[in-house]
Motif scaffolding. Structure first.
Motif, PDB file in Angstrom:
ATOM      1  N   ASP A  13      11.745 -10.993  14.695  1.00 37.14           N
ATOM      2  CA  ASP A  13      10.529 -10.836  15.479  1.00 37.14           C
ATOM      3  C   ASP A  13      10.779 -10.983  16.980  1.00 37.14           C
ATOM      4  OD1 ASP A  13       7.898 -10.240  15.764  1.00 37.14           O
ATOM      5  OD2 ASP A  13       7.164 -12.279  15.427  1.00 37.14           O
TER       6      ASP A  13
ATOM      7  N   SER B   4      10.367  -3.299  10.399  1.00 36.63           N
ATOM      8  CA  SER B   4       9.967  -3.537   9.020  1.00 36.63           C
ATOM      9  C   SER B   4       8.651  -4.287   9.052  1.00 36.63           C
ATOM     10  CB  SER B   4      11.053  -4.359   8.335  1.00 36.63           C
ATOM     11  OG  SER B   4      10.569  -4.917   7.144  1.00 36.63           O
ATOM     12  N   VAL B   5       8.012  -4.359   7.901  1.00 35.33           N
ATOM     13  CA  VAL B   5       6.828  -5.200   7.800  1.00 35.33           C
ATOM     14  C   VAL B   5       7.301  -6.622   7.535  1.00 35.33           C
ATOM     15  CG1 VAL B   5       4.688  -5.629   6.550  1.00 35.33           C
ATOM     16  CG2 VAL B   5       5.462  -3.298   6.925  1.00 35.33           C
ATOM     17  N   THR B   6       6.739  -7.582   8.247  1.00 32.43           N
ATOM     18  CA  THR B   6       7.093  -8.980   8.016  1.00 32.43           C
ATOM     19  C   THR B   6       5.833  -9.763   7.695  1.00 32.43           C
ATOM     20  OG1 THR B   6       6.764  -9.654  10.287  1.00 32.43           O
ATOM     21  CG2 THR B   6       8.929  -8.798   9.712  1.00 32.43           C
ATOM     22  N   GLY B   7       6.028 -10.954   7.193  1.00 25.75           N
ATOM     23  CA  GLY B   7       4.887 -11.776   6.827  1.00 25.75           C
ATOM     24  C   GLY B   7       4.161 -11.176   5.646  1.00 25.75           C
ATOM     25  N   ARG B   8       2.983 -11.698   5.349  1.00 22.16           N
ATOM     26  CA  ARG B   8       2.243 -11.103   4.241  1.00 22.16           C
ATOM     27  C   ARG B   8       0.748 -11.304   4.401  1.00 22.16           C
ATOM     28  NH1 ARG B   8       4.009 -14.996  -0.629  1.00 22.16           N
ATOM     29  NH2 ARG B   8       2.221 -16.363  -0.475  1.00 22.16           N
ATOM     30  N   GLY B   9      -0.004 -10.525   3.647  1.00 21.85           N
ATOM     31  CA  GLY B   9      -1.455 -10.614   3.714  1.00 21.85           C
ATOM     32  C   GLY B   9      -1.953 -10.213   5.092  1.00 21.85           C
ATOM     33  N   PHE B  10      -2.996 -10.898   5.547  1.00 17.36           N
ATOM     34  CA  PHE B  10      -3.577 -10.561   6.835  1.00 17.36           C
ATOM     35  C   PHE B  10      -2.587 -10.839   7.964  1.00 17.36           C
ATOM     36  CE2 PHE B  10      -6.678 -10.770  10.309  1.00 17.36           C
ATOM     37  CZ  PHE B  10      -7.500  -9.708   9.980  1.00 17.36           C
TER      38      PHE B  10
ATOM     39  N   ALA C 149       7.520  -5.627  12.694  1.00 14.93           N
ATOM     40  CA  ALA C 149       8.365  -6.371  13.631  1.00 14.93           C
ATOM     41  C   ALA C 149       9.807  -5.931  13.501  1.00 14.93           C
ATOM     42  CB  ALA C 149       8.263  -7.878  13.375  1.00 14.93           C
ATOM     43  N   VAL C 150      10.582  -6.219  14.518  1.00 19.75           N
ATOM     44  CA  VAL C 150      12.028  -6.004  14.440  1.00 19.75           C
ATOM     45  C   VAL C 150      12.650  -7.274  13.874  1.00 19.75           C
ATOM     46  CG1 VAL C 150      12.014  -4.405  16.369  1.00 19.75           C
ATOM     47  CG2 VAL C 150      12.426  -6.836  16.781  1.00 19.75           C
TER      48      VAL C 150
ATOM     49  N   ALA D  37      -1.393   3.342   1.617  1.00 17.65           N
ATOM     50  CA  ALA D  37      -1.788   1.961   1.867  1.00 17.65           C
ATOM     51  C   ALA D  37      -3.183   1.845   2.477  1.00 17.65           C
ATOM     52  CB  ALA D  37      -0.779   1.288   2.798  1.00 17.65           C
TER      53      ALA D  37
ATOM     54  N   TYR E  38       2.594   1.865   7.569  1.00 17.96           N
ATOM     55  CA  TYR E  38       4.004   1.945   7.181  1.00 17.96           C
ATOM     56  C   TYR E  38       4.685   3.229   7.662  1.00 17.96           C
ATOM     57  CZ  TYR E  38       3.438  -2.021   3.926  1.00 17.96           C
ATOM     58  OH  TYR E  38       3.199  -3.243   3.369  1.00 17.96           O
TER      59      TYR E  38
ATOM     60  N   ILE F  32      -2.783  -0.552  11.880  1.00 14.90           N
ATOM     61  CA  ILE F  32      -3.439  -0.633  10.572  1.00 14.90           C
ATOM     62  C   ILE F  32      -2.422  -0.785   9.444  1.00 14.90           C
ATOM     63  CG2 ILE F  32      -5.442   0.703  11.333  1.00 14.90           C
ATOM     64  CD1 ILE F  32      -4.194   3.067   9.701  1.00 14.90           C
ATOM     65  N   LEU F  33      -1.168  -1.043   9.777  1.00  9.21           N
ATOM     66  CA  LEU F  33      -0.093  -1.233   8.791  1.00  9.21           C
ATOM     67  C   LEU F  33      -0.003  -0.051   7.818  1.00  9.21           C
ATOM     68  CD1 LEU F  33      -0.141  -4.987   7.779  1.00  9.21           C
ATOM     69  CD2 LEU F  33       1.627  -3.781   9.018  1.00  9.21           C
TER      70      LEU F  33
ATOM     71  N   ALA G 237       0.540 -10.051   7.923  1.00  5.73           N
ATOM     72  CA  ALA G 237       1.632  -9.080   7.933  1.00  5.73           C
ATOM     73  C   ALA G 237       1.622  -8.313   9.244  1.00  5.73           C
ATOM     74  CB  ALA G 237       1.484  -8.131   6.747  1.00  5.73           C
TER      75      ALA G 237
END
Lengths: 286, 679
Positions: free
Chosen positions: A188, A173-179, A184-185, A55, A156, A153-154, A181
């Motif tokens: 959140d 897990s990754v939540t939200g999207r784009g910038f 979060a548990v 990524a 993963y 820096i995400l 993101a």
């Protein structure tokens, strides 16, 4: 001495790496081949104990015939492939990616980041003072570890370590999207209300210090963290009979954090909450 | 797995919504409240429950449709039912624009503010709504560009007869409110334990009301927002096809001869004669739109339907692939990959099972052709997917349709149900012994899910993030199995290939174009390959002062008014340094503020980036920032930021994981280089 189990023999395949023919075992990545050939390809999201998510894109290389650049960490070497690791295109992409990262997050605790930024001539400031940053406050909601998203820096890696690659707790897990993101548990919320079991394996794999031991976080804050002055001693965990290796990081005769050797064939750097955090009894000072 | 599901409880409504998709829980292991003596002896769940993870997205839709948002209790209950970790499900729910994880009103009015709608005055509409005090959410392209500006009203928790909710034979989709409004006949009820799980039609009537308002005026939107039931019926799909219902005319006004297609023996009465539109040739892909009843399989068969499938059965799978390969058909999704080769590669994989996926997640701003085909001729897609399944040896197809297309979703659900009831889907199609069925999946507002690997992740119940290729879908696609993924337009092309034969098809091959913006007759146009942009604009009625044409959508490029002789073929556009892409032809006249359009394009990519890889996640933000800085500047004052844009753009193109990032700089670059926008 660490024992290294022998893998079954694999066939070798040949391809061209920077105009030199190289032979690597089947299933090796381009990055494996680069490292075997002594080439220094920068990586951030690649982890030695995890399947890379590719990524971060700082390890991109040029594969002849491909429209785009390929991530060296996860593209498997193929026979006859022609790969170039240090062309103008790869240097450009690496430079821009480092600029994009450094302009949006805090890389001050990322090993080698400063060296690469200098080496590739990256200028993160050129996006101007108004460039959008994460700019988030560290989340301190328990006594064991701190989540500082301003450094994230995400990559993963923590998600993979918590999920099906090691711990199987699936607490993050990754939540939200784009910038927007973020890691979060569930819902959140705070870590203490999540499925987290505090094994700390996410801290072990974090490449930037976004996840850190509370102790380290506090010491960095008050300026007493001094990695130069620390000694590392690998020993065996005494809590149960598995015999996991612990590496004690000691500063001023106090254990400041515990890690585990990644090349250990049993734990691969993973520990449980007791091994990772349960060291106060050694130095109980009340 | 060591899962923890939390203590929050679902409301009765939420439990019912989830149970409508999954059926009632069989034991406490699966989320039932009371633990029976048997539950203490037998553990259930595990792999069996996890293998249903692809029902996560339908489950999230069920909650969102019922309550308007996804609460902790509702999400935890759904997770318990499917053995999905709540953190992951939360990550999935927050990925999609149409879901909310915080309370919000049951009614949401989405007003499109994307390229075409912006060019046709959406700013005035949103300003008017603000003045009127009507709540709305700005939305990316709703795919209603021929009727811009457009809006979509969604209301959760529509009243229904609670007695029916537990009825073992619930009403089918055709009897839904939308279906009734669309003039569809009630359909046969589908049994609760239907072969295809996860359809939102299972176990109860609709819980959502979705209403399209286009063209949208402040008055109409305010009225609909207050009383959604009183909305005017949507214009029929054929209104989006200006060429529909015309006799063939070999010469177009203007003198140049356009290749003529043979008149198809379709018969039927044209329903929408549009006398203002010149018609250069007979239609092939759109010929049934407006002619056939989209709710009747009999009418479809009366108009030549299912002839292609019969021919396919006569040819055998290898014969079908040979025919498709010889036809030279290439994918219409933008990548132009040879369809025959893709099918051959999928069919020859030893791994099993094989899947067919129809990518109907048409989200490129300015694109609406697939919607028009699906709304006007839904059985064609069902038949084409069946042919594809037969060719590649798949027994299950997934139709992934974008969430913003309520009418297309209803019509296809109905078409699939009816086809199944008539033995055109199921265990023994047309007595051939071939088994095939189609599952529908509704997207939830994410452009990236149109990328095929992101689409697979979305169906599987993961975040719609693209995967790295290789491995390619033909080898490891949906559920890690060999998969042939094609978009709607590609698939419907397979029907004329089979009915006419590859050779005849090659001579008459057509392409659909979505013409929108400042033209007299916006809509979907079908043209033979080789027609020029100029000829297309003649058909659609060009503006007096043409400024530029955006070809291929936000991921495509701009073309100047003096470049209109570009032939509309994949090779021709490539040679001219642009792309056909998804067939978008967005026409802009001098009244349009180009820097603002570029800003909207940049905003779109920043908003729709999944955030997985760094170049795209941060690069699209930096691109938008630079365009903001130079929106009122030219020449020297803009030069520094243009140089910056080029550098970031090159890295976006070279280093991004998928096509979204790789193309995010295309339109901006072409506006700078070809239109000289900041000169």
């Amino acid at each position: 001495m660490t024992t290294v189990p022998l893998a079954p023999p694999r066939r070798l395949l040949e391809f061209t790496l920077d105009d030199t023919p190289v032979r690597v075992p089947e299933g090796a990545t381009i990055l494996d081949a680069c490292r075997a050939a002594g080439k220094d390809v920068p990586t951030l999201c690649h982890g030695d104990t995890l399947t890379p998510k590719n990524a971060c894109r700082v390890c991109v290389v040029e594969v002849e015939g491909a429209r785009t650049l390929a991530p060296a960490c996860s593209r498997l070497a193929e026979p006859g492939m022609v790969v170039r690791t240090d062309t103008e295109r790869t240097r450009h992409s690496r430079k821009v990616v480092l600029e994009l990262l450094a302009s949006s997050v805090d890389l001050s605790t990322t090993p080698r980041a400063a060296e690469w930024i200098k080496g590739y001539g990256a200028e993160p400031d050129r996006f101007g003072p108004e460039a959008r940053r994460l700019g988030e406050e560290p989340r301190v909601d328990n006594d064991l570890y701190v989540r500082d998203y301003d450094k994230c820096i995400l990559c993963y890696k923590c998600v993979d370590a918590c999920g099906d690659q090691w711990q199987n707790s699936f607490a993050i897990s990754v939540t939200g999207r784009g910038f927007d993101a973020r890691i979060a548990v569930e819902h959140d919320g705070p870590l203490t209300e999540s499925a987290c079991v505090y094994c700390g394996n996410c801290i072990e794999v974090c490449p930037t210090g976004a996840l850190s031991f509370k102790r380290e976080f506090d010491m960095r804050a008050d300026g007493s963290w001094d990695e130069e002055a620390q000694t590392e001693t690998t020993t065996v965990c005494a809590y149960c009979g598995v015999g996991c290796n612990l590496t004690l990081h000691v500063q001023d005769n106090e254990i400041v954090k515990v890690t585990s050797p990644h090349d250990n064939p049993v734990t691969h750097g993973n520990l449980c909450i007791k091994g990772r955090f349960g060291f106060q009894h050694v130095q109980n000072r009340v | 797995m060591d899962l923890r599901f939390g203590d929050s409880k679902p409301t009765d409504d939420e439990r019912r919504a989830v149970d409508a998709v999954l059926g009632p829980p069989e034991s406490a292991w699966e989320g039932a409240d009371d633990r029976s003596a048997e539950d203490l002896r037998w553990a259930r769940g595990g792999r069996e429950a996890r293998e249903r993870r692809d029902l996560l997205l339908p489950g999230l839709h069920a909650l969102n449709d019922r309550v308007g948002w996804i609460s902790e209790g509702g999400l935890d209950y759904l997770c318990r039912r499917l053995t999905v970790p709540p953190a992951e499900a939360y990550g999935v729910a927050t990925f999609y624009a149409m879901f909310a994880v915080r309370p919000r009103p049951a009614q949401v009015l989405h007003v499109c503010t994307d390229l075409t709608c912006a060019a046709r005055g959406s700013a005035a509409v949103t300003a008017g709504l603000e003045a009127e005090g009507v709540a709305f959410e700005p939305s990316p392209c709703l795919g209603l560009c021929e009727r811009a500006p457009a809006a979509l009203l969604v209301r959760a928790g529509v009243e229904r007869d609670e007695g029916q909710a537990h009825d073992p034979a619930p009403p089918g989709p055709g009897s839904s409110l939308l279906g009734a409004l669309g003039g569809q006949a009630p359909t046969a009820a589908r049994p609760l334990n239907s072969a295809v799980p996860g359809g939102t039609t299972r176990g109860g009537g609709p819980t959502r009301l979705a209403r399209v308002i286009a063209p949208a005026t402040v008055g109409a939107l305010a009225g609909v927002a207050r009383n959604p039931e009183a909305a005017e019926a949507e214009a029929p799909a054929v209104m989006a096809v200006p060429q529909a219902g015309h006799a063939a005319r070999p010469v177009r006004p203007g003198g140049r001869v356009v290749p003529t297609l043979p008149q198809t023996p379709s018969g039927g009465t044209p329903t929408a004669l549009r006398d203002d539109c010149p018609q250069p040739h007979a239609l092939q892909l759109l010929r049934r739109v407006g002619v056939v009843d989209p709710g009747s399989v009999d009418d479809y068969r009366a108009h030549g339907g299912y002839a292609a499938l019969r021919r396919a059965f006569a040819l055998g799978p290898a014969g079908v692939i040979r025919e498709v390969t010889e036809s030279g058909l290439v994918g219409r999704g933008g990548a132009a990959f040879p369809t025959g080769r893709k099918w051959q590669a999928t069919a020859s994989q030893p791994d099993a099972p094989h899947y067919v996926v129809c990518n109907a997640d048409e989200s490129e701003p300015g694109t609406f052709k697939d919607r028009v085909v699906m709304e006007g001729d839904p059985y064609a897609l069902v038949e084409a997917m069946t042919v594809a399944g037969y060719a590649v040896g798949a027994h299950r197809g997934y139709l992934y349709i974008r969430g913003e297309y309520p009418r297309a979703y209803e019509r296809l659900t109905h078409a699939i149900d009816e086809a199944r009831a008539r033995g055109l889907l199921g265990d023994d199609i047309l007595g051939s012994g071939f088994a095939f069925d189609i599952e529908m999946r509704r997207g939830a507002g994410a452009y990236i899910c149109g990328e095929e690997t992101a689409l697979f992740n979305s169906i599987e119940g993961y975040r719609g993030e693209p995967r790295s290729k290789p491995p390619f879908p033909v080898e490891k696609g949906l559920f890690g199995k060999p998969t042939a993924a094609n978009n709607v337009e590609t698939l419907v092309n397979v029907l004329p290939i089979l009915t006419q034969g590859a050779e005849a098809f090659r001579a008459t091959e057509t392409k659909l174009f979505c013409v929108s913006g400042n033209v007299d007759r916006p809509g979907v146009y079908e043209l033979p390959f080789g027609a020029t942009l100029d000829e297309l604009l003649d058909l659609a009625g060009r503006p007096d002062t043409l400024r530029a044409v955006l070809l291929g959508g936000a991921a495509g490029g701009f073309v100047r008014p003096d470049e209109l002789d570009i032939p509309l073929t994949f090779e021709g556009t490539r040679a001219a340094g642009t792309t056909l892409g998804s067939g978008v032809v967005l026409v802009l006249d001098e009244s349009v503020d180009l820097p603002r359009i570029l800003l909207r394009i940049a905003e779109f990519f920043r908003d729709e980036s999944c955030g997985q890889c760094v170049p795209c996640r941060v690069g699209t933000v930096r691109q938008e920032e630079a365009l903001h800085r130079i929106k009122d500047r030219t020449g020297e004052a803009a030069a520094g930021d243009i140089a910056l844009l080029r550098e970031v753009g090159q890295a976006l193109r070279d280093a991004s994981i998928c096509g979204l990032g790789q193309t995010a700089w295309n339109a901006v670059e072409s506006a700078i280089d070809r239109l000289g926008v900041y000169k």
